[in-house]
Design an enzyme around this catalytic site. Sequence first.
Site, short mmCIF file in Angstrom:
data_model
loop_
_atom_site.label_atom_id
_atom_site.label_comp_id
_atom_site.label_asym_id
_atom_site.label_seq_id
_atom_site.Cartn_x
_atom_site.Cartn_y
_atom_site.Cartn_z
N SER A 172 84.54 20.15 -53.94
CA SER A 172 85.80 19.47 -53.69
C SER A 172 85.55 17.97 -53.57
O SER A 172 85.08 17.34 -54.52
CB SER A 172 86.47 20.06 -52.45
OG SER A 172 87.81 19.65 -52.35
N ASP A 180 93.46 26.73 -58.54
CA ASP A 180 93.09 25.89 -57.41
C ASP A 180 94.25 24.98 -57.03
O ASP A 180 94.77 24.24 -57.87
CB ASP A 180 91.85 25.06 -57.77
CG ASP A 180 91.24 24.36 -56.57
OD1 ASP A 180 91.93 24.18 -55.55
OD2 ASP A 180 90.07 23.97 -56.67
N HIS A 230 90.69 27.54 -54.65
CA HIS A 230 89.75 26.52 -54.22
C HIS A 230 88.43 27.13 -53.74
O HIS A 230 87.38 26.50 -53.84
CB HIS A 230 90.38 25.68 -53.11
CG HIS A 230 89.76 24.34 -52.93
ND1 HIS A 230 89.60 23.44 -53.96
CD2 HIS A 230 89.24 23.73 -51.82
CE1 HIS A 230 89.03 22.34 -53.51
NE2 HIS A 230 88.80 22.49 -52.21
#
Length: 679
Positions: free
Chosen positions: A534, A619, A654
């Site tokens: 991320s 995501d 995610h």
Amino acid sequence: MSDSTPNPTKKPYLLENHNDQRIDNYYWLRDDSRKDEKILSYLRSENEYADKWFESAEDYKTGLIDEMVSQVPENETSFPVNNGIYNYYEKTSKSDQLSRYFRKDKYGNEELLLDANLKLLNQEYYSIKSISPSFDNSLMAFSEDNNGRREFTIKIMNTVNMTLMNDEIKATTGTALWSSDNKYIIYLKKDPITLISNSVFAHKVGTFESEDMLLYREDDLEFNLSISLAKSKKYIYINIESTNSNEIRLVDINDPTASPKIFINRKESHLYYLDHIKDNEFYILTNDKSPNFKVLKADLSTNSDLDIMEVVVDHDNDVYINTVIHFKNYLGLEIRYNGLPELSIINLETQERHAIEFDDNAYDVEFAFNNNITEPVFNYSYSSLTTPNSIYSYDLKDSISNLLWEKEILGFDKLNFKDQRFFIEARDGIKVPVITIARSDTDISSAPILFYGYGSYGINIDASFRSTLIPLLNRGFVFSIINIRGGGEMGKHWYEDGRMLNKMNTFNDFNDGVRAVLKIGIGDSKNVFARGGSAGGLLMGAIINIEPNLYKGILSGVPFVDVLTTMSDPSIPLTTFEYDEWGNPAVEDEYFYIKQYSPYDNIRETNYPSVFITSSLYDSQVQYFEPAKYTAKLREFNKSNNPILMKMNLIGGHGGLSGRLNQFNEVSEEYNFILNLVD
């Protein structure tokens, strides 16, 4: 380039701001509907290309998965959470992907509430965010996600006859909190475009979602909402928060449809959090004139002026206060001192203060599972790189910790591993904390080393236990965490010095940390790897643009790499909420500062290390097209023969695919990649 190497079409797309022009040849890979067959075909071709590379490489993956599975006991039971006459907990068998949810009454009678594994029999992705029983235990709200987008649907079960009710609330954050009469749940809705949580509703059980009452809506796109139940179980806190300021409104759970009351009006650069004591009394954790926070005490009915509130714990330049919670005649503080978390206890009668001491060099600790605050005892969770997750109770009168629960890891012996914690000096003289771990019998001076970092949002990356790391350590690796600026490990200034117009410190700290660790004889300089996900994927992209020759291989998970384009587009989910983290490109100096580090914009013709990128089509945090574009451009400009691979889950979010075994598979594939690169 081999015939099988994906070679997506280049379609020049002009992006212009502040008289600055950028050409994005892969902008066309964005499809918000996720249905464009040409794009899906390209993503499948990337998956096939990666699979072929792994097929031609040595198979470490099978052994890694087998070892991860071998650590799992036949049956696991989570720490039980009490709610009235019932304890609620999860069970997972060795073959389960997901948990099964149970409750047990005071007589020992056990009931199965939900088996999440049943959904995976007919679909590829499923997750339950939370279960929330009503106060009388006759009903239970739970939230589910069927594609990984984190837009949860709340459903309600009648636990008397174990049947689902007709209530169904879509596009929520997944948190459901009950009114005291068990007739309403309070929940948050997400904006369908931005995915920002912007509205709070009260839902009466047995009615349609269309009849739900709006309690509050936030129209400022830089603020995001969250809800939580006060430990006293008298109020629900609505926290309306941006990076630098917030406002808390109170929902009285005895009157859930009444207009929420503002505790302290929001103002620029003021953050505060509450702990309800009794009646109208509250503790307030505030950063007003106190960047590391202080604790005040106030009466809601008479007090809103911070300057005349009672100071309970004053500001300390060396101690950052993260959480405040009271237990009978004691006050508990989660603090950070010298980069480590601590639990500090204050006796409110004697004003004596002490911290719980721990033996590990580095660790993770926090208050947890404290549903009863009327007794002089509390619970906390603890783990370290050499200590599996544990729950302890702490007797406040005798200052003694008692182990209540520990996660079982078969075959693990902490004596076989050795960790260290020390500080290195970054280029500007700042001391940066570093943590390492390896097997005791590993020659760390010649071992391959995997570095990990994050460095954003003020999030702390502490030395918590990572069971999936053990197989890599068993294969001779050193693992190292660098607590770079942009995180919150060293206090408020640590975060401030690594965000907005200070963001370059984050990347420099990491590269400086890697070189410093190697210089003191930890790790083989020819076998240096790094991993981040991320915002940590942004870190990975930046560090190899700056110093590509420092690394042998990179693991980049759901990477936020197209920072400038994303932050310039408020229609992209969660963008406006993060202006105070990265900057707003509409502001000229912020635009050009972001441009100097945005990984996608700084790809150049050079010899890049090997890179393995992973992502998911659904995501919600980092849109799939960022890593897709990044992969194509990085491979186009790479002058080395090192592989640039991407695996895109065509379902999932995610955190990748749902399910423990699926996650073992994904982690093992990442380790398989770097093990094949070791000289």
